[in-house]
Write an enzyme that holds these catalytic residues in place. Structure first.
Site, PDB file in Angstrom:
ATOM      1  N   SER A   1      28.267  -5.271   8.530  1.00  0.00           N
ATOM      2  CA  SER A   1      26.909  -4.874   8.925  1.00  0.00           C
ATOM      3  C   SER A   1      26.263  -4.110   7.789  1.00  0.00           C
ATOM      4  O   SER A   1      26.957  -3.488   6.969  1.00  0.00           O
ATOM      5  CB  SER A   1      26.973  -3.969  10.161  1.00  0.00           C
ATOM      6  OG  SER A   1      25.712  -3.381  10.421  1.00  0.00           O
TER       7      SER A   1
ATOM      8  N   TYR B   1      30.987   3.394  14.140  1.00  0.00           N
ATOM      9  CA  TYR B   1      30.643   1.983  13.917  1.00  0.00           C
ATOM     10  C   TYR B   1      30.450   1.720  12.431  1.00  0.00           C
ATOM     11  O   TYR B   1      31.018   0.782  11.865  1.00  0.00           O
ATOM     12  CB  TYR B   1      29.371   1.660  14.698  1.00  0.00           C
ATOM     13  CG  TYR B   1      28.845   0.267  14.500  1.00  0.00           C
ATOM     14  CD1 TYR B   1      29.379  -0.815  15.207  1.00  0.00           C
ATOM     15  CD2 TYR B   1      27.806   0.008  13.611  1.00  0.00           C
ATOM     16  CE1 TYR B   1      28.895  -2.099  15.025  1.00  0.00           C
ATOM     17  CE2 TYR B   1      27.314  -1.263  13.423  1.00  0.00           C
ATOM     18  CZ  TYR B   1      27.853  -2.322  14.136  1.00  0.00           C
ATOM     19  OH  TYR B   1      27.364  -3.594  13.949  1.00  0.00           O
TER      20      TYR B   1
END
Ligand SMILES: NC(=O)c1ccc[n+]([C@@H]2O[C@H](COP(=O)([O-])OP(=O)(O)OC[C@H]3O[C@@H](n4cnc5c(N)ncnc54)[C@H](OP(=O)(O)O)[C@@H]3O)[C@@H](O)[C@H]2O)c1
Length: 280
Positions: free
Chosen positions: A155, A168
């Protein structure tokens, strides 16, 4: 040579984890368009039905497997079952991932100092430990393939600072490191390993933000292109990394983020609303 043919993967055997919806489903359909047979996985078997139909509609084989990547041994077992179902593996797109989640299923956005250690560990288990397990279990199958490609769905959160999502973001950065290390270690074994870093993309995972005006406006104000990505906009990059078009590309992190990670993407000059997290 027709350069467009470099993106074809006719007859390749591909595993896409997290293939029931969002980015994983779009990537699975893209790989089927390119000629792959597929195994798609998720926790919810029935949720994979529509992906299976979409792949079969493209004339390719599709097998759905369920398993929670948080469970011990599940990631490796899914890879083995996938290889068994397809007779081997040429392409692995490890896409499944999670945000910290509250008991009601909504994303738990908290700065690290207010988050519980247990929330951190859940995200590490699913996003990082399972990634390592998928990579390890895929290795013997990819070793047997003449067109082996492993793609980790990282990401942009692994590239830029991402407050309120520290766990995350840390797992996504770790996936980049893992992709680089494996790429070097496996290069002479004929296995390419790359990471793909989508920016903010409209999916179920991000609905809490894309469907909330204040948060959505704030997030997209940091994106030079000024908007969310669609899942289709991630597919081309995944197909590139998976296919012979990227035959000399390994250890790369391909960022697909509308310019968010460009330093300083903020200079695009979009008006910046104040942060909804300012008081946190
Ligand atoms: N959306 C974004 O803005 C964005 C941006 C950058 C990177 N990414 C990354 O892209 C990947 C896909 O994201 P998405 O937005 O498409 O997510 P999504 O819409 O929430 O889909 C996630 C997929 O992963 C599966 N999954 C989730 N937790 C799992 C678990 N514990 N075990 C097994 N499967 C699990 C889900 O199926 P079940 O729920 O049935 O298990 C689903 O198929 C993730 O790795 C995410 O970090 C997303």
């Amino acid at each position: 040579m027709n350069a467009v043919d470099l993106f074809r993967l006719d007859g390749a055997r591909a595993l896409v984890t997290g293939g029931s919806r969002g980015i994983g489903r779009a990537v699975a359909e893209g790989l089927a368009d390119a000629g792959c047979d597929l195994v798609v996985t998720a926790r919810t078997l029935s949720a994979l039905d529509s992906t299976v139909r979409a792949v079969e509609d493209r004339g390719r084989k599709a097998v759905a497997l369920d398993g929670d990547l948080a469970g011990p041994g599940v990631a490796a077992a899914l890879v083995d079952r996938a290889a068994s179902a397809l007779g081997g593996l040429d392409v692995v797109v490890h896409n499944a991932g999670t945000l910290p989640t509250a008991e009601d299923g909504s994303p738990l956005l908290l700065p690290l100092q207010h988050a519980e250690q247990g929330d951190w560990e859940t995200v590490i288990t699913v996003n990082l430990n399972a990634t390592a397990a998928v990579c390890r279990a895929s290795h013997p199958y990819l070793l047997e393939s003449a067109r082996a490609s492993l793609v980790l769905m990282s990401s942009v959160a692994g590239v830029v600072g991402t407050p309120m999502m520290e766990a995350y973001a840390a797992t996504k950065a770790a996936q980049l490191s893992l992709a680089r290390s494996l790429a070097v270690g496996w290069a002479r074994q004929g296995i390419r390993v790359n990471a793909l870093c989508p920016g903010w993309t409209r999916t179920d995972m991000t609905a809490f933000a894309s469907e909330a005006d204040v948060l959505s406006d704030w997030l997209t104000s940091h994106v030079p292109m000024g908007r969310w990505a669609t899942t289709d906009e991630v597919v081309g990059a995944a197909l590139f990394l998976a296919s012979p078009a990227a035959s000399f590309v390994t250890g790369h992190a391909l960022v697909v983020d509308g310019g968010l990670a460009v330093p300083d993407g903020g200079l695009a000059g979009h008006p910046k609303p104040s942060s909804p997290f300012a008081a946190a």
